[in-house]
Design an enzyme around this catalytic site. Sequence first.
Site, PDB file in Angstrom:
ATOM      1  N   TYR A  72     -24.951  83.747 -82.314  1.00 20.81           N
ATOM      2  CA  TYR A  72     -25.574  82.494 -81.858  1.00 20.81           C
ATOM      3  C   TYR A  72     -26.830  82.194 -82.675  1.00 20.81           C
ATOM      4  CZ  TYR A  72     -27.074  78.852 -78.616  1.00 20.81           C
ATOM      5  OH  TYR A  72     -27.435  77.657 -78.060  1.00 20.81           O
ATOM      6  N   PHE A 124     -24.415  53.085 -95.256  1.00 15.91           N
ATOM      7  CA  PHE A 124     -23.085  53.462 -94.768  1.00 15.91           C
ATOM      8  C   PHE A 124     -22.941  53.028 -93.306  1.00 15.91           C
ATOM      9  CE2 PHE A 124     -20.144  56.715 -93.007  1.00 15.91           C
ATOM     10  CZ  PHE A 124     -19.037  56.384 -93.759  1.00 15.91           C
ATOM     11  N   ASP A 125     -21.684  52.839 -92.835  1.00 15.81           N
ATOM     12  CA  ASP A 125     -21.513  52.251 -91.494  1.00 15.81           C
ATOM     13  C   ASP A 125     -22.139  53.079 -90.372  1.00 15.81           C
ATOM     14  OD1 ASP A 125     -19.509  54.140 -91.794  1.00 15.81           O
ATOM     15  OD2 ASP A 125     -17.942  52.959 -90.852  1.00 15.81           O
ATOM     16  N   ASP A 215     -28.886  59.772 -98.470  1.00 16.72           N
ATOM     17  CA  ASP A 215     -27.647  59.931 -97.716  1.00 16.72           C
ATOM     18  C   ASP A 215     -26.658  60.457 -98.760  1.00 16.72           C
ATOM     19  OD1 ASP A 215     -25.422  59.763 -96.163  1.00 16.72           O
ATOM     20  OD2 ASP A 215     -25.516  57.607 -95.807  1.00 16.72           O
ATOM     21  N   ALA A 217     -23.584  62.282 -99.069  1.00 15.63           N
ATOM     22  CA  ALA A 217     -22.208  62.762 -98.932  1.00 15.63           C
ATOM     23  C   ALA A 217     -21.520  63.041-100.273  1.00 15.63           C
ATOM     24  CB  ALA A 217     -21.388  61.746 -98.141  1.00 15.63           C
ATOM     25  N   LYS A 258     -17.345  65.705 -97.377  1.00 11.08           N
ATOM     26  CA  LYS A 258     -17.081  65.044 -98.652  1.00 11.08           C
ATOM     27  C   LYS A 258     -17.275  66.075 -99.763  1.00 11.08           C
ATOM     28  CE  LYS A 258     -17.357  61.398 -95.839  1.00 11.08           C
ATOM     29  NZ  LYS A 258     -18.633  60.778 -95.584  1.00 11.08           N
ATOM     30  N   HIS A 450     -14.424  48.820 -85.688  1.00  8.56           N
ATOM     31  CA  HIS A 450     -13.230  49.060 -86.507  1.00  8.56           C
ATOM     32  C   HIS A 450     -12.397  50.244 -86.035  1.00  8.56           C
ATOM     33  CE1 HIS A 450     -16.584  51.276 -88.252  1.00  8.56           C
ATOM     34  NE2 HIS A 450     -15.746  52.092 -88.831  1.00  8.56           N
TER      35      HIS A 450
HETATM   36  C1  PLP Z   1     -19.166  60.044 -94.414  1.00 10.13           C
HETATM   37  C2  PLP Z   1     -20.507  59.527 -94.602  1.00 10.13           C
HETATM   38  C3  PLP Z   1     -21.462  59.578 -93.568  1.00 10.13           C
HETATM   39  C4  PLP Z   1     -21.144  60.090 -92.174  1.00 10.13           C
HETATM   40  O1  PLP Z   1     -20.714  61.385 -92.202  1.00 10.13           O
HETATM   41  P1  PLP Z   1     -19.655  61.960 -91.135  1.00 10.13           P
HETATM   42  O2  PLP Z   1     -19.489  63.375 -91.561  1.00 10.13           O
HETATM   43  O3  PLP Z   1     -18.405  61.163 -91.268  1.00 10.13           O
HETATM   44  O4  PLP Z   1     -20.255  61.839 -89.789  1.00 10.13           O
HETATM   45  C5  PLP Z   1     -22.718  59.075 -93.846  1.00 10.13           C
HETATM   46  N1  PLP Z   1     -23.017  58.548 -95.039  1.00 10.13           N
HETATM   47  C6  PLP Z   1     -22.124  58.493 -96.057  1.00 10.13           C
HETATM   48  C7  PLP Z   1     -22.517  57.907 -97.349  1.00 10.13           C
HETATM   49  C8  PLP Z   1     -20.843  58.963 -95.866  1.00 10.13           C
HETATM   50  O5  PLP Z   1     -19.961  58.875 -96.857  1.00 10.13           O
END
Ligand code: PLP
Length: 458
Positions: A72, A124-125, A215, A217, A258, A450
Amino acid sequence: MKLPYAEPYKIKMVEPIRPSTREEREKWIKEANYNLFNLTSEQVYVDLLTDSGTGAMSDQQWAAIMTGDESYAGSKSYFNMKKAIEEILGFPLFMPTHQGRAAENVLFSALIKEGDIVPGNSHFDTTKGHIEFRKAKAVDCTIDEAFDTENLHPFKGNVDIKKLEDVFEQNPHDKIPFIIVTITNNTAGGQPVSLENLRAVKAFADSVGKPVLYDSARFAENAYFIKMREASAADLSIKEIVREMFANADMMTMSSKKDAIVNIGGFIACRSKDLWNQISMFNIIYEGYVTYGGMAGRDMNALAVGLDEGTEFEVLNARIKQVEYLGNQLIEYGIPIQKPIGGHAIFVDALKFLPNLPREQYVAQTLAVELYIEAGVRGVEIGTILADRDPETRQDRFPALELVRMAIPRRTYTNNHMDVVATAMKNLWDRRDSITRGFKILEEAQIMRHFTVKLDRV
Ligand SMILES: *Cc1c(COP(=O)(O)O)cnc(C)c1O
């Protein structure tokens, strides 16, 4: 004769998939209310919905899974992840979360207040969702070139520094908690941000005393494009470029699904111990104790290996070459796609594909549904449905682009699958004049509609 290119791996395990008939698909998509998220994976032949968490892990990652430490607190796997983040990304502090949006939730809980403004490049969304959920505003400062799919600018993900300056001129600085840079710029079509631009954003942020958040990913793909397109970085390794990139950030959120090539996981990394202390409370409430944050020890282990593998040139080269392989076929057929071809996906320009369909009928969604019916290929709409309604007027927001994204999972499909996708698109292109009927919304959620929207043909 010069030997052709081939992937730097061989396949050890396979998962059967099965093509379906057009009649089956027509029935299934209707039952799914014409929402591709509602299909079961067995109803899909080639699944290009997302490259998030859908990649194939390597033998080394699977080996790391077996040695995961599920303690843990203070697990060995946590320290493996910490070491990888420190060595590869250069951040001394980090906190695991279960995925990228969880990292946003935890970090933004500490940093964003009602009425705040968060400038960046095409948020990003989920990022935008987490900003708007807190009654704050995301302001897009991406360069204009990004919105012209034919423009061959090498770094269409870049931040327009002038637009950024305008945001700071027009708003009280205490309402702007940080600047966000998405690498690569997913919403603008997987387009990279140059090292020069990252440095310019950092210099501007320093001048106004604000931190910069990446951000991150697809940071490794971003580094690959910097190596291929930015002369000053041509001789650097991907890992050297990655260090250079993150040297211009104060904090990062990561969806490890990603470029860390794992099926689940995420993290926040930062340099400030103060910030780390603030977010640890939110992490404990929302995710889990600070040394696991919603991740299993085995997954943290696989993530540590994935960060290392995912920043190797050959791994990135194989991936991006496959995306190009698909994109170049579509270009040959004359199909309008976002150019230059981005890192993780092909984006078909639906407004150019179906110019006569009214935007009120959700053009990109219509094309995505047709692609599924044609060949069982699942892509996704990046258009009006994704853009949600304006939080104040509740009117549909029509974004500059209506795109169908076909995201390629890492190391998962062969180029034969890409041929199926390209042929399906070609068939649609040939019969595009017969696609005259779009969709109307029957039911939708308040935010991020969506995922659950129900549609019917107009
Ligand atoms: C996928 C993604 C996110 C969100 O990540 P999740 O692992 O799907 O929650 C945030 N920003 C970008 C640029 C992404 O590609």
